[in-house]
Design a protein around this motif. Structure first.
Motif, PDB file in Angstrom:
ATOM      1  N   ILE A  88       0.861  -1.181   0.000  1.00  0.00           N
ATOM      2  CA  ILE A  88       0.000   0.000   0.000  1.00  0.00           C
ATOM      3  C   ILE A  88       0.893   1.225   0.000  1.00  0.00           C
ATOM      4  CG2 ILE A  88      -1.676   1.333   1.305  1.00  0.00           C
ATOM      5  CD1 ILE A  88      -2.835  -1.253   2.303  1.00  0.00           C
ATOM      6  N   CYS A  89       0.624   2.130  -0.931  1.00  0.00           N
ATOM      7  CA  CYS A  89       1.440   3.324  -1.068  1.00  0.00           C
ATOM      8  C   CYS A  89       0.510   4.504  -1.358  1.00  0.00           C
ATOM      9  CB  CYS A  89       2.426   3.128  -2.210  1.00  0.00           C
ATOM     10  SG  CYS A  89       3.577   4.461  -2.392  1.00  0.00           S
ATOM     11  N   ILE A  90       0.657   5.568  -0.617  1.00  0.00           N
ATOM     12  CA  ILE A  90      -0.148   6.768  -0.843  1.00  0.00           C
ATOM     13  C   ILE A  90       0.736   7.765  -1.591  1.00  0.00           C
ATOM     14  CG2 ILE A  90      -1.387   8.654   0.244  1.00  0.00           C
ATOM     15  CD1 ILE A  90      -2.006   6.710   2.533  1.00  0.00           C
ATOM     16  N   VAL A  91       0.294   8.129  -2.803  1.00  0.00           N
ATOM     17  CA  VAL A  91       1.091   8.966  -3.695  1.00  0.00           C
ATOM     18  C   VAL A  91       0.211  10.077  -4.251  1.00  0.00           C
ATOM     19  CG1 VAL A  91       2.525   8.960  -5.776  1.00  0.00           C
ATOM     20  CG2 VAL A  91       2.443   6.944  -4.348  1.00  0.00           C
ATOM     21  N   ARG A  92       0.767  11.240  -4.418  1.00  0.00           N
ATOM     22  CA  ARG A  92       0.036  12.340  -5.052  1.00  0.00           C
ATOM     23  C   ARG A  92      -0.255  11.995  -6.508  1.00  0.00           C
ATOM     24  NH1 ARG A  92       3.539  17.474  -2.929  1.00  0.00           N
ATOM     25  NH2 ARG A  92       2.913  17.287  -0.748  1.00  0.00           N
ATOM     26  N   ASN A  93      -1.370  12.516  -7.008  1.00  0.00           N
ATOM     27  CA  ASN A  93      -1.771  12.220  -8.388  1.00  0.00           C
ATOM     28  C   ASN A  93      -0.717  12.637  -9.405  1.00  0.00           C
ATOM     29  OD1 ASN A  93      -4.130  11.154  -7.490  1.00  0.00           O
ATOM     30  ND2 ASN A  93      -5.412  12.868  -8.103  1.00  0.00           N
ATOM     31  N   THR A  94      -0.088  13.790  -9.206  1.00  0.00           N
ATOM     32  CA  THR A  94       0.903  14.254 -10.185  1.00  0.00           C
ATOM     33  C   THR A  94       2.106  13.328 -10.229  1.00  0.00           C
ATOM     34  OG1 THR A  94       1.800  15.725  -8.489  1.00  0.00           O
ATOM     35  CG2 THR A  94       0.259  16.687 -10.062  1.00  0.00           C
ATOM     36  N   LEU A  95       2.515  12.816  -9.086  1.00  0.00           N
ATOM     37  CA  LEU A  95       3.635  11.876  -9.066  1.00  0.00           C
ATOM     38  C   LEU A  95       3.222  10.529  -9.643  1.00  0.00           C
ATOM     39  CD1 LEU A  95       5.200  12.656  -5.571  1.00  0.00           C
ATOM     40  CD2 LEU A  95       5.881  13.534  -7.802  1.00  0.00           C
ATOM     41  N   ALA A  96       1.989  10.113  -9.378  1.00  0.00           N
ATOM     42  CA  ALA A  96       1.499   8.841  -9.913  1.00  0.00           C
ATOM     43  C   ALA A  96       1.445   8.879 -11.438  1.00  0.00           C
ATOM     44  CB  ALA A  96       0.123   8.523  -9.336  1.00  0.00           C
ATOM     45  N   LYS A  97       1.006   9.998 -11.998  1.00  0.00           N
ATOM     46  CA  LYS A  97       0.955  10.123 -13.464  1.00  0.00           C
ATOM     47  C   LYS A  97       2.338   9.918 -14.075  1.00  0.00           C
ATOM     48  CE  LYS A  97      -1.684  13.935 -13.301  1.00  0.00           C
ATOM     49  NZ  LYS A  97      -2.282  15.184 -13.756  1.00  0.00           N
ATOM     50  N   ARG A  98       3.342  10.506 -13.462  1.00  0.00           N
ATOM     51  CA  ARG A  98       4.712  10.344 -13.965  1.00  0.00           C
ATOM     52  C   ARG A  98       5.216   8.918 -13.766  1.00  0.00           C
ATOM     53  NH1 ARG A  98       7.349  15.287 -14.911  1.00  0.00           N
ATOM     54  NH2 ARG A  98       6.182  17.068 -14.140  1.00  0.00           N
ATOM     55  N   ALA A  99       4.843   8.313 -12.651  1.00  0.00           N
ATOM     56  CA  ALA A  99       5.336   6.969 -12.331  1.00  0.00           C
ATOM     57  C   ALA A  99       4.750   5.906 -13.250  1.00  0.00           C
ATOM     58  CB  ALA A  99       5.005   6.638 -10.879  1.00  0.00           C
ATOM     59  N   PHE A 100       3.530   6.090 -13.731  1.00  0.00           N
ATOM     60  CA  PHE A 100       2.876   5.073 -14.557  1.00  0.00           C
ATOM     61  C   PHE A 100       3.312   5.126 -16.018  1.00  0.00           C
ATOM     62  CE2 PHE A 100      -0.729   5.321 -11.340  1.00  0.00           C
ATOM     63  CZ  PHE A 100      -0.203   4.279 -10.610  1.00  0.00           C
ATOM     64  N   GLU A 101       4.002   6.167 -16.437  1.00  0.00           N
ATOM     65  CA  GLU A 101       4.454   6.257 -17.826  1.00  0.00           C
ATOM     66  C   GLU A 101       5.434   5.124 -18.123  1.00  0.00           C
ATOM     67  OE1 GLU A 101       6.024  10.122 -18.497  1.00  0.00           O
ATOM     68  OE2 GLU A 101       4.072  11.096 -18.318  1.00  0.00           O
ATOM     69  N   GLY A 102       5.194   4.426 -19.217  1.00  0.00           N
ATOM     70  CA  GLY A 102       6.069   3.335 -19.619  1.00  0.00           C
ATOM     71  C   GLY A 102       5.773   2.012 -18.936  1.00  0.00           C
ATOM     72  N   THR A 103       4.647   1.926 -18.230  1.00  0.00           N
ATOM     73  CA  THR A 103       4.256   0.672 -17.586  1.00  0.00           C
ATOM     74  C   THR A 103       2.956   0.180 -18.222  1.00  0.00           C
ATOM     75  OG1 THR A 103       2.874   1.681 -15.866  1.00  0.00           O
ATOM     76  CG2 THR A 103       5.227   1.477 -15.393  1.00  0.00           C
ATOM     77  N   ASP A 104       2.503  -0.986 -17.764  1.00  0.00           N
ATOM     78  CA  ASP A 104       1.233  -1.518 -18.266  1.00  0.00           C
ATOM     79  C   ASP A 104       0.037  -0.722 -17.760  1.00  0.00           C
ATOM     80  OD1 ASP A 104       2.586  -3.496 -19.594  1.00  0.00           O
ATOM     81  OD2 ASP A 104       2.331  -4.984 -18.005  1.00  0.00           O
ATOM     82  N   PHE A 105       0.260   0.152 -16.802  1.00  0.00           N
ATOM     83  CA  PHE A 105      -0.830   0.920 -16.205  1.00  0.00           C
ATOM     84  C   PHE A 105      -0.882   2.353 -16.722  1.00  0.00           C
ATOM     85  CE2 PHE A 105       0.614  -2.178 -12.988  1.00  0.00           C
ATOM     86  CZ  PHE A 105      -0.509  -2.987 -12.998  1.00  0.00           C
ATOM     87  N   VAL A 106      -0.362   2.586 -17.921  1.00  0.00           N
ATOM     88  CA  VAL A 106      -0.320   3.936 -18.471  1.00  0.00           C
ATOM     89  C   VAL A 106      -1.728   4.502 -18.687  1.00  0.00           C
ATOM     90  CG1 VAL A 106      -0.192   3.290 -20.912  1.00  0.00           C
ATOM     91  CG2 VAL A 106       0.891   5.381 -20.134  1.00  0.00           C
ATOM     92  N   CYS A 107      -2.714   3.658 -18.879  1.00  0.00           N
ATOM     93  CA  CYS A 107      -4.088   4.135 -19.068  1.00  0.00           C
ATOM     94  C   CYS A 107      -4.637   4.807 -17.810  1.00  0.00           C
ATOM     95  CB  CYS A 107      -5.004   2.992 -19.484  1.00  0.00           C
ATOM     96  SG  CYS A 107      -4.612   2.338 -21.100  1.00  0.00           S
ATOM     97  N   LEU A 108      -4.071   4.482 -16.665  1.00  0.00           N
ATOM     98  CA  LEU A 108      -4.517   5.128 -15.431  1.00  0.00           C
ATOM     99  C   LEU A 108      -4.194   6.611 -15.437  1.00  0.00           C
ATOM    100  CD1 LEU A 108      -3.607   2.416 -12.828  1.00  0.00           C
ATOM    101  CD2 LEU A 108      -5.855   3.056 -13.626  1.00  0.00           C
ATOM    102  N   ARG A 109      -3.242   6.992 -16.248  1.00  0.00           N
ATOM    103  CA  ARG A 109      -2.918   8.421 -16.378  1.00  0.00           C
ATOM    104  C   ARG A 109      -4.153   9.191 -16.840  1.00  0.00           C
ATOM    105  NH1 ARG A 109       1.366  11.954 -17.261  1.00  0.00           N
ATOM    106  NH2 ARG A 109       0.984  13.476 -18.861  1.00  0.00           N
TER     107      ARG A 109
END
Length: 114
Positions: A52-73
């Motif tokens: 479980i990790c609590i992350v700000r939305n702006t950081l999460a958007k950057r973190a998901f780039e290049g992964t299978d979860f890019v659609c979450l952006r």
């Protein structure tokens, strides 16, 4: 105290590496949840090997780039009401997997390369 740039980069790297190896991802809104409830949830999650990790939305958007979860952006952008793309873009984006699937089925039936 606000996060420094190095701390933000560290968070993005950590979430990105976790997302690269994760099989699934759940995003939830933690507003209104008490600290004791989150602590209990983290303890229960640790027992079953869930992170479980609590992350700000702006950081999460950057973190998901290049992964299978890019659609979450896109989900995070919609949530912030900051969408700049037209409805046509998302209709096409939604239909691309279907077009690939239909093409594969047709090629499997017709077998033009035998």
């Amino acid at each position: 105290m606000p996060l420094t740039l190095d701390e933000k980069k560290s968070i993005v790297t950590d979430v990105h590496s976790t997302a690269d190896t994760a099989l699934s991802l759940v995003i939830a809104d933690a507003r209104g949840v008490s600290v004791s409830e989150i602590t209990k949830l983290r303890a229960d999650a640790r027992l079953i090997n869930v992170r479980i990790c609590i992350v700000r939305n702006t950081l999460a958007k950057r973190a998901f780039e290049g992964t299978d979860f890019v659609c979450l952006r896109y989900m995070l952008v919609f949530r912030a009401d900051a969408n700049l793309k037209s409805h046509l873009y998302f209709r096409i984006f939604n239909e691309i997997p279907v077009l690939f699937l239909v093409s594969i089925v047709i090629l499997a039936i017709v077998r033009p390369f035998q």
